[in-house]
Design a protein around this motif. Sequence first.
Motif, PDB file in Angstrom:
ATOM      1  N   ILE A 107     -21.258  25.151  -2.801  1.00 24.20           N
ATOM      2  CA  ILE A 107     -21.495  25.736  -1.487  1.00 24.20           C
ATOM      3  C   ILE A 107     -21.175  24.701  -0.405  1.00 24.20           C
ATOM      4  O   ILE A 107     -21.560  23.539  -0.527  1.00 24.20           O
ATOM      5  N   ILE A 108     -20.460  25.136   0.628  1.00 28.67           N
ATOM      6  CA  ILE A 108     -20.260  24.315   1.819  1.00 28.67           C
ATOM      7  C   ILE A 108     -20.966  25.008   2.973  1.00 28.67           C
ATOM      8  O   ILE A 108     -20.700  26.181   3.261  1.00 28.67           O
ATOM      9  N   GLU A 109     -21.878  24.312   3.626  1.00 27.48           N
ATOM     10  CA  GLU A 109     -22.556  24.898   4.778  1.00 27.48           C
ATOM     11  C   GLU A 109     -22.736  23.846   5.862  1.00 27.48           C
ATOM     12  O   GLU A 109     -22.634  22.642   5.612  1.00 27.48           O
ATOM     13  N   GLY A 110     -23.004  24.308   7.053  1.00 20.25           N
ATOM     14  CA  GLY A 110     -23.214  23.416   8.181  1.00 20.25           C
ATOM     15  C   GLY A 110     -23.051  24.180   9.470  1.00 20.25           C
ATOM     16  O   GLY A 110     -22.627  25.335   9.485  1.00 20.25           O
ATOM     17  N   PRO A 111     -23.384  23.564  10.598  1.00 20.51           N
ATOM     18  CA  PRO A 111     -23.246  24.227  11.893  1.00 20.51           C
ATOM     19  C   PRO A 111     -21.800  24.580  12.203  1.00 20.51           C
ATOM     20  O   PRO A 111     -20.870  24.091  11.562  1.00 20.51           O
ATOM     21  N   ALA A 112     -21.632  25.419  13.210  1.00 21.24           N
ATOM     22  CA  ALA A 112     -20.285  25.789  13.650  1.00 21.24           C
ATOM     23  C   ALA A 112     -19.542  24.556  14.155  1.00 21.24           C
ATOM     24  O   ALA A 112     -20.146  23.596  14.659  1.00 21.24           O
ATOM     25  N   ASN A 113     -18.234  24.565  13.967  1.00 18.85           N
ATOM     26  CA  ASN A 113     -17.327  23.551  14.536  1.00 18.85           C
ATOM     27  C   ASN A 113     -17.471  22.176  13.893  1.00 18.85           C
ATOM     28  O   ASN A 113     -17.129  21.163  14.513  1.00 18.85           O
ATOM     29  N   THR A 114     -17.970  22.123  12.658  1.00 16.87           N
ATOM     30  CA  THR A 114     -18.120  20.831  11.981  1.00 16.87           C
ATOM     31  C   THR A 114     -17.103  20.645  10.853  1.00 16.87           C
ATOM     32  O   THR A 114     -17.259  19.742  10.032  1.00 16.87           O
ATOM     33  N   GLY A 115     -16.078  21.504  10.795  1.00 19.78           N
ATOM     34  CA  GLY A 115     -14.972  21.275   9.865  1.00 19.78           C
ATOM     35  C   GLY A 115     -15.139  21.879   8.481  1.00 19.78           C
ATOM     36  O   GLY A 115     -14.478  21.442   7.535  1.00 19.78           O
ATOM     37  N   LYS A 116     -15.978  22.904   8.335  1.00 22.30           N
ATOM     38  CA  LYS A 116     -16.209  23.492   7.006  1.00 22.30           C
ATOM     39  C   LYS A 116     -14.946  24.136   6.446  1.00 22.30           C
ATOM     40  O   LYS A 116     -14.570  23.872   5.295  1.00 22.30           O
ATOM     41  N   SER A 117     -14.316  24.995   7.228  1.00 20.82           N
ATOM     42  CA  SER A 117     -13.126  25.703   6.730  1.00 20.82           C
ATOM     43  C   SER A 117     -11.975  24.742   6.471  1.00 20.82           C
ATOM     44  O   SER A 117     -11.233  24.888   5.491  1.00 20.82           O
ATOM     45  N   GLU A 118     -11.805  23.761   7.361  1.00 18.93           N
ATOM     46  CA  GLU A 118     -10.769  22.744   7.138  1.00 18.93           C
ATOM     47  C   GLU A 118     -11.018  21.998   5.842  1.00 18.93           C
ATOM     48  O   GLU A 118     -10.098  21.717   5.071  1.00 18.93           O
ATOM     49  N   LEU A 119     -12.276  21.659   5.599  1.00 20.34           N
ATOM     50  CA  LEU A 119     -12.637  20.941   4.375  1.00 20.34           C
ATOM     51  C   LEU A 119     -12.314  21.781   3.151  1.00 20.34           C
ATOM     52  O   LEU A 119     -11.701  21.290   2.192  1.00 20.34           O
ATOM     53  N   MET A 120     -12.692  23.056   3.166  1.00 21.42           N
ATOM     54  CA  MET A 120     -12.442  23.910   2.016  1.00 21.42           C
ATOM     55  C   MET A 120     -10.950  24.072   1.755  1.00 21.42           C
ATOM     56  O   MET A 120     -10.492  23.974   0.610  1.00 21.42           O
ATOM     57  N   GLY A 224     -13.342  32.944 -15.633  1.00 23.98           N
ATOM     58  CA  GLY A 224     -13.689  31.533 -15.809  1.00 23.98           C
ATOM     59  C   GLY A 224     -13.490  30.697 -14.570  1.00 23.98           C
ATOM     60  O   GLY A 224     -13.578  29.462 -14.635  1.00 23.98           O
ATOM     61  N   ALA A 225     -13.243  31.328 -13.425  1.00 20.85           N
ATOM     62  CA  ALA A 225     -12.983  30.585 -12.203  1.00 20.85           C
ATOM     63  C   ALA A 225     -14.281  30.035 -11.613  1.00 20.85           C
ATOM     64  O   ALA A 225     -15.348  30.636 -11.727  1.00 20.85           O
ATOM     65  N   THR A 226     -14.169  28.883 -10.980  1.00 17.78           N
ATOM     66  CA  THR A 226     -15.265  28.286 -10.224  1.00 17.78           C
ATOM     67  C   THR A 226     -15.131  28.715  -8.769  1.00 17.78           C
ATOM     68  O   THR A 226     -14.040  28.635  -8.193  1.00 17.78           O
ATOM     69  N   PHE A 227     -16.224  29.163  -8.172  1.00 17.45           N
ATOM     70  CA  PHE A 227     -16.191  29.658  -6.803  1.00 17.45           C
ATOM     71  C   PHE A 227     -16.702  28.589  -5.840  1.00 17.45           C
ATOM     72  O   PHE A 227     -17.705  27.919  -6.100  1.00 17.45           O
ATOM     73  N   LEU A 228     -15.987  28.450  -4.729  1.00 14.54           N
ATOM     74  CA  LEU A 228     -16.382  27.558  -3.647  1.00 14.54           C
ATOM     75  C   LEU A 228     -16.638  28.427  -2.414  1.00 14.54           C
ATOM     76  O   LEU A 228     -15.735  29.082  -1.905  1.00 14.54           O
ATOM     77  N   TYR A 229     -17.894  28.468  -1.961  1.00 14.46           N
ATOM     78  CA  TYR A 229     -18.304  29.333  -0.859  1.00 14.46           C
ATOM     79  C   TYR A 229     -18.479  28.505   0.407  1.00 14.46           C
ATOM     80  O   TYR A 229     -19.001  27.395   0.363  1.00 14.46           O
ATOM     81  N   CYS A 230     -18.098  29.071   1.549  1.00 13.12           N
ATOM     82  CA  CYS A 230     -18.134  28.310   2.787  1.00 13.12           C
ATOM     83  C   CYS A 230     -18.623  29.191   3.933  1.00 13.12           C
ATOM     84  O   CYS A 230     -18.191  30.348   4.076  1.00 13.12           O
ATOM     85  N   GLY A 231     -19.528  28.638   4.750  1.00 16.15           N
ATOM     86  CA  GLY A 231     -19.988  29.360   5.925  1.00 16.15           C
ATOM     87  C   GLY A 231     -21.298  28.801   6.455  1.00 16.15           C
ATOM     88  O   GLY A 231     -21.980  28.032   5.780  1.00 16.15           O
ATOM     89  N   ARG A 232     -21.637  29.192   7.666  1.00 18.70           N
ATOM     90  CA  ARG A 232     -22.914  28.776   8.240  1.00 18.70           C
ATOM     91  C   ARG A 232     -24.066  29.379   7.449  1.00 18.70           C
ATOM     92  O   ARG A 232     -24.029  30.562   7.094  1.00 18.70           O
TER      93      ARG A 232
END
Length: 351
Positions: A107-120, A224-232
Amino acid sequence: MKRLKRPHLDDRMLRDLVEGPDVLRPPAPVWCDTLPNWRAGVERMLEPPDLADCAPAGTDITPDDPRLLFHGSMRPVRTPAISAAELVVKQQLTANAKRTAGRIGVIIEGPANTGKSELMGYLGRNYERRLNNRYGHDDDRIPVVALSVPAKGRGGSRNWADAFARFLGLEREGIGNDPTDSICYVMRHCHTQLVLIDGIERLEHGADVQQSFKFLEHISDETGATFLYCGRNSRSIVDPMLRDRETKAEQNEDPWGDHPVLVTSRLGYDKTGKDRFRRIVNEFDKDLRLYHHEPGDLTQLSPVLHMRSKGYLRALSQLICQAAQRAILNGSERISEELLEELMIGRAVSI
């Protein structure tokens, strides 16, 4: 069984075929929402233009000038956060590689505008590049699937199957046919290992979350895929323990489940935050292609950029990119504190 289309043309190549390669077009984003576009993004290694190949200083700048376009977004900066995130995702992929059950995602989480989508996106592209470098390019291998949470359709449900099918290029044989079996077949036989899901915060607690994860868990179980989730606030949406209605938590028990969580944040003003911010600015400094720029000029402005951006990566990127473009257009060819003061980012103007 529906068969997978093998389109080798991304959007840019298709436009070249239809309109001609020499047709001038205004700049536009590259959307990685289909397999050909995603692959083009993986193969596209953005490099700063060489000043020796650019128009001389003082030349009139056109909208399609390569320096102007490059400084419109610049390439992603490899930060300490990216290195730490890559290690976590690599460990999880390694642990899940041979499992037919019992996988967990990240899971990737954090406030808006902190680069989550870019990181993913960076994690997904870099992972596929490493596979290509190790095993060679293979059109029959689809190691990464990248999606955003689809909008709600009729009846308030989300058509996840259509989102997967559209990315993979699956043919649809008539309205109402469910492509889920074909999706699983293609992903399993094309060795999909990582699924990126962006915009998790769009899911609404209740039936929306339950129906979405019922489908996503089925895809993971069958492929068998690993899921990476991203969002506030994505942990409170994704974490399986919070969706467990059968197990009663013990008193004072940690409510969270077993998914690793990568938390992004703005860079604060303490010593650690200032040091990290300065290192990031220094990476941008190395990529500037301005005729009067000297190495370290931008890095020296780190305190100013930190205050203006408040430590948010989106604001920092906008400040540097707009300043570089303005320096090109006004002929100063250097970013200064005075030039930064002219930018309207984060400011109001009476008109």
